[in-house]
Structures are given as structure tokens and as C-alpha cells.
Design an enzyme around this catalytic site. Structure first.
Site, PDB file in Angstrom:
ATOM      1  N   SER A 217       0.841  -1.191   0.000  1.00  5.31           N
ATOM      2  CA  SER A 217       0.000   0.000   0.000  1.00  5.31           C
ATOM      3  C   SER A 217       0.883   1.251   0.000  1.00  5.31           C
ATOM      4  CB  SER A 217      -0.948  -0.047   1.200  1.00  5.31           C
ATOM      5  OG  SER A 217      -1.949   0.936   1.111  1.00  5.31           O
ATOM      6  N   ASP A 426      -8.773  -3.487  -6.368  1.00  5.80           N
ATOM      7  CA  ASP A 426      -8.240  -3.086  -5.066  1.00  5.80           C
ATOM      8  C   ASP A 426      -8.906  -1.772  -4.659  1.00  5.80           C
ATOM      9  OD1 ASP A 426      -6.651  -1.939  -2.997  1.00  5.80           O
ATOM     10  OD2 ASP A 426      -4.934  -3.151  -3.623  1.00  5.80           O
ATOM     11  N   HIS A 455      -7.345  -5.685  -0.851  1.00  6.41           N
ATOM     12  CA  HIS A 455      -6.152  -4.861  -0.706  1.00  6.41           C
ATOM     13  C   HIS A 455      -5.055  -5.702  -0.074  1.00  6.41           C
ATOM     14  CE1 HIS A 455      -3.928  -1.165  -0.471  1.00  6.41           C
ATOM     15  NE2 HIS A 455      -3.796  -1.236   0.853  1.00  6.41           N
TER      16      HIS A 455
END
Length: 491
Positions: A217, A426, A455
Site C-alpha cells: 500500500s 483493489d 487490498h
């Protein structure tokens, strides 16, 4: 909410009642050694960490003045399972900004994960976790946020221009509190570039000539900046759930609404296929239920569940591949019963302060309230599930402390040693922005795209093709010769 206290006691750092060895200034020692560091027991976290060792490292607050003021980084080590085959160290970051990474190496070993860190990788590396500057058990920042400000969070949904104006008052107060807090001296130096420099300082303190990196991320953007600044001392770089090349700017923030639109159909199909939840017999009816619940909670909140909390909770639960919990939350709300949201133990005061410090300071944000009112109106139509929240105004519009130094431009200059891995659907880092980072890296990178929602791929995803690509690269250095698409897997 977990409260974290840092205090100097008898030459050590006392953290939540657990003693960590005192910080050492980072110095270079022979590769493969860490003679400058003393490892000890890790502080208590929400996750048991029986395999981790912890220590601290002192790093410059301002890398333009390396001999000036220092701050502390807390780091952990999951030792290699086979020192005889050990390649080096694998630095890690689980995302954020504002999230602790100290127990992340242990998290990657949990047997309950679909694909935990395999033996082939464990034997190659000491896996290193880090609380980034300003976060957790490293020298922390604060904005002295009130419980009411923390409850609002960073995704308040705006239905009218007046809602944006009201949120602007909250955001302006938050920015002022950050500027007036005792840790305001840290704010200009809370940048991704400085956190990347910290990574290289940790590498030196560990006595390594190079370091590999695994970032998820926001950690993908950190890794991109890290290998751009230090192309010759980064070894194998794996970026999972990929942000765009500009990091967490207004484009990334508004992109969360696009990510929710990409991901939501997966949940709608799941809920329609499970009539026991009573959320709708078709995906279209499940979608209508979402809007009905949001409107009902706007008019009559249920406990902590306002419209904004409902939309934000739905968004966050779409990160997971386990939809039972989200369906149960909806079912309870539909029946007029307030669901219980578990406390993950995060220090939200520190998390939000560090998040503001990084994303507000290092990017240019519009200053006009009218601009946000326009963005909200546009995104409310374009992305009806979350757009009027992710486009809303934040403390960044009123930020007082510009960063010390420019942002790093991601380019293709450097060795071809980057692997990007990305789910198609995502919610947090939508595919469209991942593709932009792929273009920015050019020949340096390969990209694995997976027909999967959620995610996070590494450890948390259920797609063997994607996980195998990452493990193979980390363990052997072998990347796909070209970009790869992984088909959906059924179980």
C-alpha cells in the site's frame, strides 16, 4: 484505544512497560553483521511476537544536517532460519502513513494466512520491521486531536456544500493543533523521502551493503522512493498494492472512491448469493440496500454508526476477501441493531497525526473551500458510494508546515530490480494508479496483475500465481521476463 508512552529511563527506552535497548547512532559495520546494535525483547503489541528481536537506531531529523538533532527509530528483526544460506536483510513496511510496522515480520509468518512467508524466503533473510519516523515506538508526533476529531476520521461524507464548509472548520482546527503541538518541530521532516533515507540508515546500522524491500500500500510508494534515491544499495524490491508515482496526494485520495466502485460488485455478488443475510436477491438489490442504509443512518444514526461511519466501514471491510463480517454488519444495521466494531489496538491519535504530517506536508493541496465543494459535487455523481467523502476537505487544505525538501520523482533510472504486484479490484490502491507507477519505472519494473479483489496480495491474498511470483523473486532473484496476468483462482 492503545496508549503508547515513550520515556527515557536509565539509558533505555521504556515502551508500554517493556524495556528496549537504548538507541545507537547508525554506523556502518562489516556486511552481514550488526555490531553497532544490541537486540533485546520486543515491546508488547496487539500481536504476540515470540520470534522477534527489537532494538532502536538514532537517525538525523534533517538529513541536510546529519550531525544535528537526532530522533529514534524502533526496529525489529525476524532472524533468518538458515544463516548459512542467508542473503541479507528484507526491510518491510505494511502501509500507512502512520501505521506501526514493528510486528509486521511476525504477522507475515502467521499460519492462518492464505500464504504466509515461506521457508524459501525465511532462510534467505533477516526480516526487518520498522516503526517509521513519527510513528508508534519511534519518536512519535501528535496533533492533540480530541476524541470527537478522531471519531470523524478522514472520510466524512458530504451531501451539500454546507457539509464541506462545516468540515473545513474541523480541518482548519486540526491543522492548527498540529502546528501548535509539542512535536511541531518534526512536521517539516515527516516526508516519505526522509523515511526512505531512514531505511538506508537502518541498512548501514545492520552492517549490510545492500537491502531488499517489501512494501504494501503506502509502503509501495515508500519503496519506490527508496529505490529511486538508493538504486545501488537496494537489492530485490517488491511493491504490493501499488500507489501512483506521486504518492498520497489529492489524486490518490480521490482515487479511493474509484477503488470502492471497482471492488463493491464482488461484495454485491457475494451478498446476493447468500440469502441468509437478507440484503438482496441480486447484486443490483444489494447495491440499493447500501444506499438505503446510508440514507437511513443519515437521518437516524445508530450508536456510532452515522452515514459516514457506515460508508467508511464498508470501504475498509472491502479490503478483505472475507465478506461474512461485512454482510453481518449490514444485516445488524438493517435490523436496527448496532454492530460491534473490534478495537484493533491502534493509537489513532498518533496514526492520524503522522498521516497528516506526511500527506499534508509533502504534497500540494488546494486551499480553496470552493474547490473541495466542486470536487465533492463531481465525485458524488461519478462515484456515488464514497466520492463525496474521499473528495472532502481535510487538514491538508490549511497545513502550516511545508516539507523540508522536494518530492522525489520516480523514474526508470537504476537497475531492473522492481516487482509490482496488484489486484485488479483493489479498493485502497486502484489498478489505474498502479499502472501509472509501472510506466514511471519503465524498464526497472515488471508487473503482476491478478484477477482478484481486496487490498494486499502478499500473505493475505488467495492467488497462488501472484504469491509465487513474489516468493520466487525474493528467494531466487528470478522475476517474470515480462508483465504477467494471473487468472482468478477458485477454491
Amino acid at each position: 484505544m492503545r496508549k503508547v508512552l515513550l520515556a527515557a529511563v536509565c539509558g533505555a527506552v521504556a515502551v508500554a512497560g517493556v524495556t528496549v535497548p537504548a538507541a545507537s547512532d547508525a554506523t556502518t559495520s562489516a556486511p552481514g553483521t550488526s555490531r553497532a546494535l544490541t537486540w533485546g525483547t520486543c515491546p508488547a503489541t496487539t500481536l504476540p511476537t515470540p520470534d522477534l528481536e527489537c532494538t532502536t537506531v538514532r537517525v538525523p531529523l534533517d538529513y541536510r544536517q546529519p550531525s544535528g538533532k537526532k530522533i529514534t527509530l524502533a526496529i525489529s528483526r525476524l532472524p533468518s532460519t538458515d544463516p548459512g544460506r542467508r542473503r541479507g536483510v528484507l526491510l518491510t513496511n505494511p502501509g500507512g502513513p502512520g501505521i506501526s510496522g514493528l510486528d509486521f515480520p511476525q504477522l507475515l509468518t502467521l499460519k492462518g494466512l492464505p500464504a504466509p512467508l515461506p521457508a524459501s524466503v525465511r532462510e534467505q533473510y533477516d526480516v526487518i520491521g520498522i516503526d517509521p519516523r513519527g510513528v508508534g515506538r519511534s519518536t512519535p508526533v501528535t496533533c492533540d486531536l480530541t476524541p470527537e476529531q478522531i471519531a470523524i476520521g478522514n472520510l466524512p461524507y458530504a451531501r451539500t456544500p454546507a457539509d464541506v464548509t462545516a468540515q473545513a472548520r474541523v480541518a482548519k482546527a486540526e491543522a492548527a493543533q498540529c502546528a501548535d503541538a509539542d512535536t511541531s518541530w518534526m512536521l517539516p521532516h515527516m516526508t516519505t523521502a526522509n523515511t526512505a533515507r531512514d531505511l538506508d540508515t537502518v541498512r548501514q546500522a545492520l552492517g549490510e551493503s545492500t537491502a531488499s524491500f517489501l512494501g504494501v500500500s503506502y509502503g509501495s510508494y515508500l519503496g519506490a522512493v527508496y529505490t529511486t534515491l538508493f538504486p545501488r544499495t537496494t537489492d530485490r524490491v517488491v511493491l504490493d498494492s501499488v500507489m501512483g508515482p506521486e504518492g498520497y496526494d489529492i489524486t490518490a485520495m480521490r482515487g479511493l472512491a474509484r477503488g470502492m466502485e471497482d471492488r463493491f460488485p464482488d461484495f454485491a455478488a457475494y451478498a446476493a448469493a447468500h440469502p441468509e443475510y437478507g440484503l438482496g436477491a441480486t447484486p443490483a438489490r444489494v447495491t440499493r440496500k447500501y444506499h438505503q442504509l446510508a440514507d437511513r443512518l443519515r437521518r437516524r444514526p445508530l450508536g456510532i454508526f452515522t452515514e459516514s461511519v457506515f460508508r467508511g466501514a464498508t470501504f475498509s471491510k472491502l479490503y478483505s476477501t472475507d465478506f461474512d463480517n461485512l454482510a453481518g454488519i449490514w444485516q445488524s444495521l438493517d435490523r436496527g441493531v448496532e454492530p460491534e466494531l473490534p478495537d484493533d489496538g491502534a493509537d489513532l491519535q498518533n496514526t492520524l497525526a503522522a498521516r497528516f504530517a506526511v500527506i499534508c506536508g509533502e504534497s500540494d493541496w488546494p486551499r480553496s473551500v470552493a474547490r473541495y465543494q466542486l470536487d465533492v459535487a463531481v465525485d458524488r455523481v461519478r462515484y456515488p458510494k464514497l466520492g463525496a467523502a474521499s473528495a472532502n476537505i481535510s487538514a491538508c487544505a490549511f497545513w502550516h508546515e511545508p516539507s523540508a525538501g522536494p518530492k522525489v520523482a520516480i523514474t526508470g533510472h537504476g537497475p531492473s530490480n522492481v516487482l509490482l504486484v496488484q489486484n485488479e479490484r483493489d479498493p485502497g490502491t486502484p489498478l489505474v494508479n498502479a499502472r501509472r507507477l509501472r510506466v514511471a519505472f519503465g524498464v526497472r519494473a515488471r508487473m503482476v496483475t491478478i484477477d482478484q479483489g481486496g487490498h494486499g496480495v502478499y500473505g493475505f491474498g488467495a492467488n497462488r500465481c501472484g504469491s509465487d511470483a513474489m516468493n520466487t523473486y525474493l528467494a531466487t532473484g528470478e522475476r517474470p521476463r515480462q508483465d504477467v496476468f494471473c487468472a482468478r483462482e477458485t477454491r
